[in-house]
Design a protein around this motif. Structure first.
Motif, PDB file in Angstrom:
ATOM      1  N   LEU A  77       0.818  -1.209   0.000  1.00 14.55           N
ATOM      2  CA  LEU A  77       0.000   0.000   0.000  1.00 14.55           C
ATOM      3  C   LEU A  77       0.855   1.264   0.000  1.00 14.55           C
ATOM      4  N   ALA A  78       1.920   1.272   0.792  1.00 14.72           N
ATOM      5  CA  ALA A  78       2.789   2.447   0.846  1.00 14.72           C
ATOM      6  C   ALA A  78       3.450   2.695  -0.502  1.00 14.72           C
ATOM      7  N   ALA A  79       3.929   1.637  -1.140  1.00 17.11           N
ATOM      8  CA  ALA A  79       4.587   1.787  -2.439  1.00 17.11           C
ATOM      9  C   ALA A  79       3.599   2.268  -3.500  1.00 17.11           C
ATOM     10  N   CYS A  80       2.401   1.698  -3.516  1.00 21.84           N
ATOM     11  CA  CYS A  80       1.391   2.090  -4.507  1.00 21.84           C
ATOM     12  C   CYS A  80       0.935   3.533  -4.287  1.00 21.84           C
ATOM     13  N   ALA A  81       0.725   3.898  -3.030  1.00 16.43           N
ATOM     14  CA  ALA A  81       0.331   5.278  -2.726  1.00 16.43           C
ATOM     15  C   ALA A  81       1.418   6.255  -3.144  1.00 16.43           C
ATOM     16  N   ALA A  82       2.670   5.880  -2.920  1.00 17.20           N
ATOM     17  CA  ALA A  82       3.786   6.736  -3.320  1.00 17.20           C
ATOM     18  C   ALA A  82       3.857   6.856  -4.837  1.00 17.20           C
ATOM     19  N   VAL A  88       1.191  12.190  -9.919  1.00 16.07           N
ATOM     20  CA  VAL A  88       0.368  13.397  -9.864  1.00 16.07           C
ATOM     21  C   VAL A  88       1.203  14.620  -9.487  1.00 16.07           C
ATOM     22  N   ALA A  89       2.083  14.466  -8.512  1.00 15.51           N
ATOM     23  CA  ALA A  89       2.869  15.611  -8.033  1.00 15.51           C
ATOM     24  C   ALA A  89       3.839  16.119  -9.095  1.00 15.51           C
ATOM     25  N   LYS A  91       3.461  15.858 -12.322  1.00 14.84           N
ATOM     26  CA  LYS A  91       2.660  16.504 -13.360  1.00 14.84           C
ATOM     27  C   LYS A  91       2.254  17.911 -12.940  1.00 14.84           C
ATOM     28  N   ILE A  92       1.831  18.070 -11.688  1.00 16.90           N
ATOM     29  CA  ILE A  92       1.439  19.390 -11.189  1.00 16.90           C
ATOM     30  C   ILE A  92       2.644  20.317 -11.109  1.00 16.90           C
ATOM     31  N   LYS A  93       3.758  19.795 -10.651  1.00 16.94           N
ATOM     32  CA  LYS A  93       4.942  20.623 -10.405  1.00 16.94           C
ATOM     33  C   LYS A  93       5.656  21.026 -11.690  1.00 16.94           C
ATOM     34  N   THR A  94       5.770  20.099 -12.636  1.00 13.51           N
ATOM     35  CA  THR A  94       6.567  20.361 -13.851  1.00 13.51           C
ATOM     36  C   THR A  94       5.743  20.367 -15.126  1.00 13.51           C
ATOM     37  N   ASN A  95       4.444  20.076 -15.028  1.00  7.45           N
ATOM     38  CA  ASN A  95       3.553  19.990 -16.183  1.00  7.45           C
ATOM     39  C   ASN A  95       3.938  18.852 -17.137  1.00  7.45           C
ATOM     40  N   ARG A  96       4.624  17.860 -16.625  1.00  8.33           N
ATOM     41  CA  ARG A  96       4.945  16.672 -17.412  1.00  8.33           C
ATOM     42  C   ARG A  96       5.126  15.507 -16.446  1.00  8.33           C
ATOM     43  N   TYR A  97       5.112  14.306 -16.985  1.00  7.53           N
ATOM     44  CA  TYR A  97       5.316  13.122 -16.165  1.00  7.53           C
ATOM     45  C   TYR A  97       6.803  12.782 -16.160  1.00  7.53           C
ATOM     46  N   VAL A 131       3.162  10.856   1.867  1.00  5.36           N
ATOM     47  CA  VAL A 131       4.111  11.849   2.385  1.00  5.36           C
ATOM     48  C   VAL A 131       5.523  11.552   1.897  1.00  5.36           C
ATOM     49  N   ALA A 132       5.907  10.280   1.838  1.00  5.17           N
ATOM     50  CA  ALA A 132       7.254   9.918   1.405  1.00  5.17           C
ATOM     51  C   ALA A 132       7.516  10.369  -0.023  1.00  5.17           C
ATOM     52  N   ALA A 133       6.560  10.180  -0.916  1.00  2.52           N
ATOM     53  CA  ALA A 133       6.743  10.593  -2.311  1.00  2.52           C
ATOM     54  C   ALA A 133       6.925  12.103  -2.418  1.00  2.52           C
ATOM     55  N   ILE A 134       6.135  12.859  -1.669  1.00  4.99           N
ATOM     56  CA  ILE A 134       6.260  14.321  -1.693  1.00  4.99           C
ATOM     57  C   ILE A 134       7.622  14.740  -1.143  1.00  4.99           C
ATOM     58  N   ILE A 135       8.077  14.070  -0.097  1.00  2.00           N
ATOM     59  CA  ILE A 135       9.389  14.385   0.483  1.00  2.00           C
ATOM     60  C   ILE A 135      10.491  14.168  -0.546  1.00  2.00           C
ATOM     61  N   VAL A 136      10.437  13.066  -1.278  1.00  4.83           N
ATOM     62  CA  VAL A 136      11.466  12.785  -2.280  1.00  4.83           C
ATOM     63  C   VAL A 136      11.535  13.892  -3.324  1.00  4.83           C
ATOM     64  N   ILE A 137      10.388  14.282  -3.846  1.00  7.61           N
ATOM     65  CA  ILE A 137      10.351  15.271  -4.923  1.00  7.61           C
ATOM     66  C   ILE A 137      10.933  16.603  -4.468  1.00  7.61           C
ATOM     67  N   TYR A 138      10.555  17.039  -3.271  1.00  6.04           N
ATOM     68  CA  TYR A 138      11.030  18.350  -2.826  1.00  6.04           C
ATOM     69  C   TYR A 138      12.427  18.282  -2.194  1.00  6.04           C
ATOM     70  N   ALA A 139      12.852  17.115  -1.758  1.00  4.36           N
ATOM     71  CA  ALA A 139      14.221  16.968  -1.282  1.00  4.36           C
ATOM     72  C   ALA A 139      15.215  17.097  -2.426  1.00  4.36           C
ATOM     73  N   VAL A 140      14.830  16.637  -3.611  1.00  2.00           N
ATOM     74  CA  VAL A 140      15.683  16.822  -4.793  1.00  2.00           C
ATOM     75  C   VAL A 140      15.885  18.307  -5.063  1.00  2.00           C
ATOM     76  N   ASP A 141      14.805  19.084  -4.999  1.00  2.00           N
ATOM     77  CA  ASP A 141      14.913  20.542  -5.175  1.00  2.00           C
ATOM     78  C   ASP A 141      15.784  21.166  -4.097  1.00  2.00           C
ATOM     79  N   LEU A 142      15.650  20.699  -2.873  1.00  2.00           N
ATOM     80  CA  LEU A 142      16.450  21.237  -1.776  1.00  2.00           C
ATOM     81  C   LEU A 142      17.939  21.031  -2.034  1.00  2.00           C
ATOM     82  N   LEU A 143      18.316  19.839  -2.449  1.00  2.00           N
ATOM     83  CA  LEU A 143      19.730  19.560  -2.697  1.00  2.00           C
ATOM     84  C   LEU A 143      20.251  20.356  -3.887  1.00  2.00           C
ATOM     85  N   ASP A 144      19.470  20.418  -4.968  1.00  2.00           N
ATOM     86  CA  ASP A 144      19.944  21.086  -6.186  1.00  2.00           C
ATOM     87  C   ASP A 144      19.961  22.605  -6.048  1.00  2.00           C
TER      88      ASP A 144
END
Length: 290
Positions: A77-82, A88-89, A91-97, A131-144
């Motif tokens: 369930l955690a993997a599928c939810a992520a 979705v995140a 697509k919303i953030k970058t307008n692409r998959y 929450v984990a998926a959102i953390i990954v996406i924005y952690a990449v931005d934080l590092l870069d």
């Protein structure tokens, strides 16, 4: 968390790849050369997680094992939810998959659920994965964009940041029955959000700080020792060529080499102009041997 902390320290000590950051501080994305291989690796890891999470319950006494079926369900369930959240995140953030971020988002969900896979309920596993998926996406931005650390494979966002979230989530979402089943007897400490008080959460935070401190200090010592003795970076010429010519006498990824040249020609970190021209000319002739 141990691997993610070591990866972050190592990436900082080694420094960014050529062409990753421009002189003005802007970031050039350097994607992997084969997203199909990346997706295959994801599913291999996902399959292996069932041996890691449910398989770990085999070490428990036979008279009081936690439910292996429940552990498999929370992991899934955690993997599928992520996965859904990452699609979705991005697509919303970058307008692409962005399948690269989706791969890391799913891995973040698997990492995030690992600590509490036997103690949280299925609904909480979904929340942890989201929450984990959102953390990954924005952690990449934080590092870069903020820390200016080049993490080529996203090891720190996946293993450090979501690993930390997973450790904290145990203290937030663990149920009383889950703690009792996983550790035997009546549990006096369980998730804060389920009425268990702050005792379990404090234990998780102390453990997380201990891991960060010990691993960060030891990793810094090892990487700095390597840097000032053997060295951690290859010469510019070898970095452009890649390891193929020096070791196997042929270039395994000529397309990736051309990609590096394009970044060097458009504001990336500068190298010897004559060397760059020489390799560009040879690349156009289709020369495959150094």
């Amino acid at each position: 968390m141990v691997g993610g902390t070591a990866a972050l320290v190592g990436a900082k000590v080694v420094g960014p790849r050529m062409g990753k950051f421009n002189k003005d501080g802007s970031v050039n994305a350097i994607p992997g050369h084969n997203i199909t291989s990346g997706m295959l690796g994801l599913f291999i890891l996902w399959f292996g997680w069932y041996g890691f999470n449910p398989g770990s319950t085999l070490s428990r006494p036979a008279d009081s094992p936690p439910s292996r079926g429940k552990v498999a369900v929370t992991t899934t369930l955690a993997a599928c939810a992520a996965a859904v959240t990452a699609v979705v995140a991005t697509k919303i953030k970058t307008n692409r998959y962005d399948l690269g971020l989706v791969v890391n988002g799913v891995l973040g969900g698997l990492v995030g659920i690992t600590a509490g896979c036997a103690t949280v309920e299925p609904w909480a596993a979904v929340v942890i994965g989201i929450v984990a998926a959102i953390i990954v996406i924005y952690a990449v931005d934080l590092l870069d964009n903020v820390l200016k650390i080049d993490d080529p494979v996203g090891a720190a966002p996946v293993h450090l940041f979501t690993g930390l979230w997973g450790v904290i989530a145990v203290g937030l979402f663990s149920s009383e029955s889950g703690m009792a089943a996983a550790y035997g007897g009546e549990s006096g400490a369980y998730g804060l959000l389920l009425g268990g008080g702050a005792e379990q959460l404090m234990a998780q935070l102390i453990g997380a700080v201990t891991i960060l401190t010990w691993t960060g200090a030891l990793s810094a010592f090892i990487f700095l020792a390597i840097k000032y003795t053997h060295g951690t970076s290859r010469a510019a010429r070898r970095r452009i060529q890649g390891p193929g010519p020096a070791r196997a006498r042929h270039r395994c990824l000529p397309g990736l080499r051309a990609f590096r040249h394009r970044h060097l020609q458009h504001g990336g970190r500068q190298v010897n102009p004559g060397l760059r021209h020489k390799h560009a000319e040879r690349s156009q002739r289709g020369v495959t041997h150094s």
